[in-house]
Design a protein around this motif. Structure first.
Motif, PDB file in Angstrom:
ATOM      1  N   PRO B  70      31.190  31.886  44.756  1.00 18.32           N
ATOM      2  CA  PRO B  70      32.264  31.791  45.593  1.00 18.32           C
ATOM      3  C   PRO B  70      32.799  30.160  45.298  1.00 18.32           C
ATOM      4  CG  PRO B  70      30.351  32.273  47.151  1.00 18.32           C
ATOM      5  CD  PRO B  70      29.778  32.384  45.635  1.00 18.32           C
ATOM      6  N   GLY B  71      31.768  29.514  44.980  1.00 10.99           N
ATOM      7  CA  GLY B  71      32.270  28.118  44.197  1.00 10.99           C
ATOM      8  C   GLY B  71      33.155  28.380  43.049  1.00 10.99           C
ATOM      9  N   VAL B  72      32.911  29.265  42.028  1.00 15.53           N
ATOM     10  CA  VAL B  72      33.932  29.450  40.867  1.00 15.53           C
ATOM     11  C   VAL B  72      34.873  30.055  41.614  1.00 15.53           C
ATOM     12  CG1 VAL B  72      33.961  30.750  38.715  1.00 15.53           C
ATOM     13  CG2 VAL B  72      31.888  29.751  39.247  1.00 15.53           C
ATOM     14  N   LEU B  73      35.108  30.851  42.363  1.00 23.44           N
ATOM     15  CA  LEU B  73      36.479  31.474  42.986  1.00 23.44           C
ATOM     16  C   LEU B  73      37.250  30.147  43.632  1.00 23.44           C
ATOM     17  CD1 LEU B  73      35.199  34.760  44.943  1.00 23.44           C
ATOM     18  CD2 LEU B  73      35.934  34.386  42.554  1.00 23.44           C
ATOM     19  N   PHE B 125      45.092  37.702  39.531  1.00 22.96           N
ATOM     20  CA  PHE B 125      44.263  38.225  38.244  1.00 22.96           C
ATOM     21  C   PHE B 125      43.031  37.578  38.001  1.00 22.96           C
ATOM     22  CE2 PHE B 125      48.739  39.120  36.615  1.00 22.96           C
ATOM     23  CZ  PHE B 125      48.462  40.492  36.296  1.00 22.96           C
ATOM     24  N   GLN B 126      43.081  36.265  38.037  1.00 22.62           N
ATOM     25  CA  GLN B 126      41.847  35.453  38.025  1.00 22.62           C
ATOM     26  C   GLN B 126      40.663  35.808  38.935  1.00 22.62           C
ATOM     27  OE1 GLN B 126      44.610  31.822  38.737  1.00 22.62           O
ATOM     28  NE2 GLN B 126      42.905  31.034  36.918  1.00 22.62           N
ATOM     29  N   LEU B 127      41.009  35.774  40.250  1.00 24.33           N
ATOM     30  CA  LEU B 127      39.932  35.988  41.003  1.00 24.33           C
ATOM     31  C   LEU B 127      39.466  37.542  40.925  1.00 24.33           C
ATOM     32  CD1 LEU B 127      41.693  34.487  44.292  1.00 24.33           C
ATOM     33  CD2 LEU B 127      39.907  33.712  43.033  1.00 24.33           C
ATOM     34  N   THR B 128      40.238  38.627  40.682  1.00 22.50           N
ATOM     35  CA  THR B 128      39.803  39.947  40.337  1.00 22.50           C
ATOM     36  C   THR B 128      38.780  39.864  39.058  1.00 22.50           C
ATOM     37  OG1 THR B 128      41.752  40.622  41.225  1.00 22.50           O
ATOM     38  CG2 THR B 128      40.217  42.300  40.034  1.00 22.50           C
ATOM     39  N   SER B 131      35.663  38.010  39.970  1.00 22.89           N
ATOM     40  CA  SER B 131      34.611  38.864  40.897  1.00 22.89           C
ATOM     41  C   SER B 131      34.075  39.888  39.939  1.00 22.89           C
ATOM     42  CB  SER B 131      35.457  39.457  41.955  1.00 22.89           C
ATOM     43  OG  SER B 131      36.013  38.321  42.665  1.00 22.89           O
ATOM     44  N   ALA B 132      34.826  40.566  39.058  1.00 23.11           N
ATOM     45  CA  ALA B 132      34.149  41.615  38.057  1.00 23.11           C
ATOM     46  C   ALA B 132      33.064  41.072  37.491  1.00 23.11           C
ATOM     47  CB  ALA B 132      35.282  42.336  37.379  1.00 23.11           C
ATOM     48  N   ILE B 133      33.222  40.133  36.670  1.00 24.26           N
ATOM     49  CA  ILE B 133      32.057  39.449  36.024  1.00 24.26           C
ATOM     50  C   ILE B 133      31.050  39.165  36.687  1.00 24.26           C
ATOM     51  CG2 ILE B 133      31.585  37.457  34.436  1.00 24.26           C
ATOM     52  CD1 ILE B 133      34.428  37.407  33.562  1.00 24.26           C
ATOM     53  N   LEU B 137      27.184  40.567  36.912  1.00 26.03           N
ATOM     54  CA  LEU B 137      25.943  39.737  36.788  1.00 26.03           C
ATOM     55  C   LEU B 137      24.812  39.811  37.995  1.00 26.03           C
ATOM     56  CD1 LEU B 137      27.616  36.503  35.286  1.00 26.03           C
ATOM     57  CD2 LEU B 137      26.107  37.994  34.025  1.00 26.03           C
ATOM     58  N   GLY B 138      25.292  40.798  38.816  1.00 27.48           N
ATOM     59  CA  GLY B 138      24.501  41.109  40.117  1.00 27.48           C
ATOM     60  C   GLY B 138      24.918  40.497  41.347  1.00 27.48           C
ATOM     61  N   TRP B 139      26.146  40.098  41.302  1.00 27.73           N
ATOM     62  CA  TRP B 139      26.624  39.348  42.697  1.00 27.73           C
ATOM     63  C   TRP B 139      26.558  40.287  43.866  1.00 27.73           C
ATOM     64  CZ3 TRP B 139      32.359  38.676  44.125  1.00 27.73           C
ATOM     65  CH2 TRP B 139      32.591  37.935  45.279  1.00 27.73           C
ATOM     66  N   GLN B 140      26.259  39.957  44.856  1.00 22.13           N
ATOM     67  CA  GLN B 140      26.185  40.970  46.408  1.00 22.13           C
ATOM     68  C   GLN B 140      26.926  40.348  47.504  1.00 22.13           C
ATOM     69  OE1 GLN B 140      21.873  41.841  46.586  1.00 22.13           O
ATOM     70  NE2 GLN B 140      22.032  43.416  44.862  1.00 22.13           N
TER      71      GLN B 140
END
Lengths: 323, 257
Positions: B70-73, B125-128, B131-133, B137-140
């Motif tokens: 969420p911080g990177v978003l 684009f960026q947020l998608t 989020s995909a990356i 990496l295991g984000w839930q």
């Protein structure tokens, strides 16, 4: 120039003959303590080409930008197509095309991309491929704006000014930095705009350009109007033609002047180079050659010269270099 | 086709002008290499780097990737909404583009709407991608559709605040000053704005200040909703307050030339 107008353009002009496209009345603009424009008054007839000429710093761009709605007059008033360029800006913008003195695009935008973008803001834009070809922008169409040459930037700006099919265009130095071919292309375009019924107001430093294109020329200096008229009126204004010839240095100029009609003047600006000013007509020429024959002088390179608009301009605004 | 110069003036419909402006600005944002570095490379590096470098930075309790994402978003919204807009607008001013557009049928309001639209296109684009990356990496993320809607709301409020601040800066400072200042502000907020590291990792004395920063409000808001909590009205209120203040000041001080 006017004789070649198509009928439709003439009707348009007749219909608007009573209301000028641009009215500048007692306009004053100041920068701090400097009066850039000082009680300037002139009109632009609808359907005409008007050139505003003057030395650097004369107030040309300031005047254009006031007409374009960028500046609020500090005194006097400006009307464009019968409206106030600031208060009625929203209504005027689609009707007026503008070429700024410089800049006016993203640095990374491609030339034709920029033109298409401006076109997309208008309801009935010109055909882009035809306009691109007409202004020779095809070869640099995908070049970013910052990499365009000065001349290409100018031509793109010109295309942007006309793409929305305006009634009136303000072109601030449309041919600055253009090569001769592009300059002639721009002249042709201005003439075509005029014959299509578009009113053109342009500024220029080139007097041959004003002489060739403009129906009316306004000469301004230090923010003031110093002369107005058609190129031929301006050139006739107070104008003597001149006669130049080469002969041995140190002729008796007093004797020569006495032989010439009243009011003539004879100068020798360089040794052996003579300039005769006055009412130059066949009689003067006859009297001059008669005096030469009587005195055994062979006048070489004898030429009757017409004053150019550039001479008029320099007479009006002075010959010293501007800061 | 021949050219017919006979006057036929007219404006395009307002909606198509806004759409054209948004598409154009989005294309230019995505084409600019430096902006792309700011917009994608740095957030991806922060995400992947901090995820891998476990001992480097204490992110507090919870799964590391869930705290980090969420911080990177929020960082993405900061970089595009604030830094990119400030820099590009500063140079648009210097290059006379804003002045030139002022002579077209495009109203100022449509220009701003187009700018915001471009930012939202790029952010989508960026947020998608981020989020995909992160998912890789295991984000839930938790909270389901509710959380997704809250994220959209927070991103919109955060974007409004950042674009307002960007225009305030770009409309008053010179282009080179804006370039330097916008990057400096970005770095300062990245380090100390409560973007990546949750508030409770900071000393108690600075936490109230952080909550008032737009970055803090956005990032903490995103961390809450993606942890399954309801959207914090306090965070939204802070973002809206920044929007109102920045937009009002920008409207008064913005110089188009």
């Amino acid at each position: 120039m006017g004789a070649a107008c198509p009928v439709s353009a003439r009707i348009l002009r007749l219909g608007t003959v009573s209301s000028p496209a641009v009215e500048v009345e007692d306009l004053v603009l100041t920068y701090g303590s400097i009066r850039a424009v000082d009680r300037l008054t002139f009109e632009v007839a609808a359907g005409s080409v008007t050139a505003v000429v003057g030395p650097n710093g004369a107030g040309k761009t300031t005047t254009m930008e006031t007409c374009e709605g960028y500046r609020q007059p500090h005194g006097g008033r400006v009307r464009v197509l019968g409206a106030d360029p600031r208060r009625d800006a929203a209504r005027l913008r689609p009707r007026v095309g503008v070429l700024l003195q410089s800049g006016g695009a993203w640095s990374g935008v491609r030339a034709v991309e920029m033109l298409r973008h401006i076109a997309s803001l208008h309801a009935h834009p010109l055909d882009i491929p035809a306009l691109v070809e007409r202004l020779g922008l095809g070869s640099c169409g995908r070049t970013p704006y910052r990499s365009l040459s000065g001349g290409e930037q100018r031509r793109l700006g010109l295309a942007m000014a006309v793409v929305g099919r305006p009634e009136l265009v303000f072109l601030d130095e449309p041919t600055a930095g253009l090569d001769p071919q592009a300059r002639h292309g721009t002249w042709d375009l201005v003439q075509e705009l005029r014959s299509s019924g578009v009113t053109v107001v342009l500024t220029t430093h080139y007097m041959d350009e004003a002489e060739r294109l403009a129906d009316t020329v306004h000469v301004i200096d230090s923010g003031r109007l110093v002369a107005s008229g058609s190129p031929s009126e301006l050139m006739a204004h107070g104008a003597e033609r001149t006669v130049r010839f080469w002969a041995p240095a140190g002729l008796d100029r007093i004797s020569l002047r006495a032989a010439l009609p009243e009011g003539s003047r004879v100068d020798e600006p360089l040794p052996g180079s003579y300039v005769v000013r006055g009412h130059v007509d066949p009689h003067l020429l006859a009297a001059l050659t008669a005096w030469c024959a009587a005195n055994g002088v062979l006048a070489e390179g004898l030429a009757v010269e017409r004053r150019t608009l550039e001479d008029v301009f320099l007479d009006l605004t002075g010959r010293e270099l501007r800061p | 086709m021949t050219l017919v110069f006979t006057p036929r003036p007219g404006s395009a419909p307002l909606t198509s002008m806004v759409a054209a402006q948004a598409r154009m600005e989005a294309r230019l944002l995505l084409r600019n290499g430096e902006q792309l570095l700011l917009a994608l490379v740095i957030p991806v590096l922060v995400l992947v780097g901090l995820q891998q470098a476990d001992g480097l930075l204490d992110l507090g309790p919870g799964r590391r990737i869930d705290v980090l994402t969420p911080g990177v978003l929020a960082l993405v919204v900061l970089s595009t909404g604030f830094t990119s807009v400030a820099i590009s607008t500063g140079f648009e001013r210097r290059h006379g583009l804003l002045k030139r557009l002022g002579a077209t049928p495009l109203p100022r309001s449509a220009l701003l709407a187009g700018k915001v639209g471009a930012v939202l296109i790029v952010e989508a684009f960026q947020l998608t991608l981020i989020s995909a990356i992160a998912l890789g990496l295991g984000w839930q993320p938790r909270g389901g559709v509710q959380a997704l809607l809250s994220v959209v709301g927070l991103v919109l409020a955060g974007t409004a605040a950042f674009v307002g601040l960007a225009l305030l800066m770009a409309g008053t400072l010179r282009a080179d000053t804006t370039l330097a200042a916008a990057n400096l502000v970005y770095l300062l907020l990245l380090a100390g704005g409560g973007v990546i590291v949750p508030f409770d990792r900071y000393p108690a004395s600075v936490q109230p200040v952080m909550e008032l920063l737009p970055t803090g409000a956005l990032a903490e808001g995103l961390r809450d909703v993606l942890d399954g909590a309801a959207v914090g009205l306090g965070h939204v209120a802070i973002l809206l307050a920044w929007t109102v203040v920045a937009a009002t000041l920008a409207a008064r001080t913005f110089r188009w030339e």
